[in-house]
Design a protein around this motif. Structure first.
Motif, PDB file in Angstrom:
ATOM      1  N   LEU A   1      18.402 -22.299  71.316  1.00 34.80           N
ATOM      2  CA  LEU A   1      18.911 -23.410  72.101  1.00 34.80           C
ATOM      3  C   LEU A   1      17.944 -23.695  73.237  1.00 34.80           C
ATOM      4  O   LEU A   1      17.545 -22.786  73.959  1.00 34.80           O
ATOM      5  N   VAL A   2      17.579 -24.962  73.374  1.00 33.87           N
ATOM      6  CA  VAL A   2      16.662 -25.397  74.428  1.00 33.87           C
ATOM      7  C   VAL A   2      17.355 -26.487  75.232  1.00 33.87           C
ATOM      8  O   VAL A   2      17.988 -27.376  74.662  1.00 33.87           O
ATOM      9  N   ARG A   3      17.211 -26.397  76.523  1.00 30.23           N
ATOM     10  CA  ARG A   3      17.780 -27.422  77.411  1.00 30.23           C
ATOM     11  C   ARG A   3      16.693 -28.424  77.773  1.00 30.23           C
ATOM     12  O   ARG A   3      15.610 -28.050  78.211  1.00 30.23           O
ATOM     13  N   VAL A   4      16.998 -29.711  77.592  1.00 33.53           N
ATOM     14  CA  VAL A   4      16.078 -30.794  77.930  1.00 33.53           C
ATOM     15  C   VAL A   4      16.617 -31.485  79.179  1.00 33.53           C
ATOM     16  O   VAL A   4      17.734 -32.001  79.176  1.00 33.53           O
TER      17      VAL A   4
ATOM     18  N   VAL B   1      15.592 -25.143  66.031  1.00 33.64           N
ATOM     19  CA  VAL B   1      15.740 -25.240  67.481  1.00 33.64           C
ATOM     20  C   VAL B   1      16.678 -26.403  67.786  1.00 33.64           C
ATOM     21  O   VAL B   1      16.426 -27.529  67.371  1.00 33.64           O
ATOM     22  N   LEU B   2      17.759 -26.111  68.485  1.00 35.74           N
ATOM     23  CA  LEU B   2      18.671 -27.157  68.951  1.00 35.74           C
ATOM     24  C   LEU B   2      18.282 -27.488  70.389  1.00 35.74           C
ATOM     25  O   LEU B   2      18.369 -26.631  71.274  1.00 35.74           O
ATOM     26  N   ALA B   3      17.818 -28.708  70.612  1.00 30.87           N
ATOM     27  CA  ALA B   3      17.377 -29.142  71.939  1.00 30.87           C
ATOM     28  C   ALA B   3      18.420 -30.103  72.497  1.00 30.87           C
ATOM     29  O   ALA B   3      18.499 -31.262  72.086  1.00 30.87           O
ATOM     30  N   GLY B   4      19.235 -29.615  73.408  1.00 29.60           N
ATOM     31  CA  GLY B   4      20.319 -30.411  73.969  1.00 29.60           C
ATOM     32  C   GLY B   4      19.903 -31.100  75.257  1.00 29.60           C
ATOM     33  O   GLY B   4      19.357 -30.474  76.162  1.00 29.60           O
ATOM     34  N   ILE B   5      20.170 -32.401  75.332  1.00 35.72           N
ATOM     35  CA  ILE B   5      19.860 -33.167  76.537  1.00 35.72           C
ATOM     36  C   ILE B   5      20.940 -32.871  77.569  1.00 35.72           C
ATOM     37  O   ILE B   5      22.133 -33.098  77.314  1.00 35.72           O
ATOM     38  N   TYR B   6      20.505 -32.364  78.712  1.00 34.43           N
ATOM     39  CA  TYR B   6      21.450 -31.949  79.745  1.00 34.43           C
ATOM     40  C   TYR B   6      22.180 -33.154  80.307  1.00 34.43           C
ATOM     41  O   TYR B   6      21.576 -34.179  80.540  1.00 34.43           O
ATOM     42  N   ASP B   7      23.424 -33.201  80.433  1.00 35.20           N
ATOM     43  CA  ASP B   7      24.345 -32.094  80.426  1.00 35.20           C
ATOM     44  C   ASP B   7      25.253 -32.072  79.201  1.00 35.20           C
ATOM     45  O   ASP B   7      25.476 -31.041  78.590  1.00 35.20           O
TER      46      ASP B   7
ATOM     47  N   GLU C   1       9.877 -36.089  85.484  1.00 36.80           N
ATOM     48  CA  GLU C   1       9.269 -35.205  84.495  1.00 36.80           C
ATOM     49  C   GLU C   1      10.352 -34.726  83.533  1.00 36.80           C
ATOM     50  O   GLU C   1      11.484 -34.457  83.929  1.00 36.80           O
ATOM     51  N   ILE C   2      10.014 -34.662  82.273  1.00 40.07           N
ATOM     52  CA  ILE C   2      10.955 -34.166  81.269  1.00 40.07           C
ATOM     53  C   ILE C   2      10.656 -32.687  81.085  1.00 40.07           C
ATOM     54  O   ILE C   2       9.550 -32.304  80.721  1.00 40.07           O
ATOM     55  N   LYS C   3      11.658 -31.858  81.379  1.00 39.55           N
ATOM     56  CA  LYS C   3      11.449 -30.413  81.390  1.00 39.55           C
ATOM     57  C   LYS C   3      12.268 -29.738  80.299  1.00 39.55           C
ATOM     58  O   LYS C   3      13.378 -30.153  79.994  1.00 39.55           O
ATOM     59  N   LEU C   4      11.695 -28.684  79.754  1.00 43.92           N
ATOM     60  CA  LEU C   4      12.384 -27.821  78.804  1.00 43.92           C
ATOM     61  C   LEU C   4      12.559 -26.457  79.450  1.00 43.92           C
ATOM     62  O   LEU C   4      11.702 -26.026  80.227  1.00 43.92           O
TER      63      LEU C   4
END
Length: 176
Positions: free
Chosen positions: A72-75, A42-48, A86-89
């Motif tokens: 791919l997950v957006r953080v 899982v690649l979790a990219g910190i937006y943006d 809040e930290i959202k996925l």
């Protein structure tokens, strides 16, 4: 007057388009070489910008790997006040459970954003967490180190690194 000063500050090109793409490819190879036995990553990219970088890494990983599934997950978090937000996925935690997670951001400066971005992943059981950044500035205030680094750059505290991944004309890494 402050705006005039910041507008007149010249940017120095650190990595051009070709060099930036080479660094992204190298990071992708390192991720794959380290995790070639994993069934899913899982690649979790910190937006943006971290999310843009994660998407580019995903494209490279799909091209070089065989048999590994990637997602791919957006953080999302407020980088300036992470405690108040809040930290959202953009995916459920269940879809990440028991998998290898690569947390991705463009620049590792103090480590603050990366440390707070880990919070949702600490609420579930995962196989392992690794960190990938395009540029590591080395001014850590938090105990975090990147496992995959495209470019390490020592700067002064007053200097700023800007990563441009969404403008084809200016694509690259700049020192301001």
């Amino acid at each position: 007057m402050v705006n005039q000063l910041t507008d007149t500050v010249e940017s120095q090109l650190v990595l051009n388009r070709t060099q930036t793409i080479q660094k992204i490819k190298r990071i992708a190879f390192q991720i794959y070489e380290t995790n070639y036995q994993e069934k899913e990553i899982v690649l979790a990219g910190i937006y943006d910008k971290g999310y843009l970088l994660a998407n580019m890494l995903l494209n490279e990983l799909v091209e070089i790997s065989k048999g590994t599934k990637f997602s791919l997950v957006r953080v999302d978090l407020d980088k300036f006040s992470p405690l108040q937000s809040e930290i959202k996925l953009d995916q459920s935690l269940d879809s990440i459970k028991n998998k290898t997670v690569i947390l991705v951001d463009d620049v590792l400066n103090s480590g603050r954003t990366l440390v707070y971005s880990l919070k949702p992943f600490l609420n579930i059981e995962i196989k392992k967490i690794q960190i990938a950044v395009l540029v590591d500035r080395g001014y850590k205030s938090f105990p975090v180190a990147a496992d995959f680094v495209g470019y390490a750059l020592s700067t002064t505290l007053k200097e700023h690194i800007e990563v441009v991944l969404d403008d084809q004309e200016k694509f690259g890494v700049y020192l301001k």
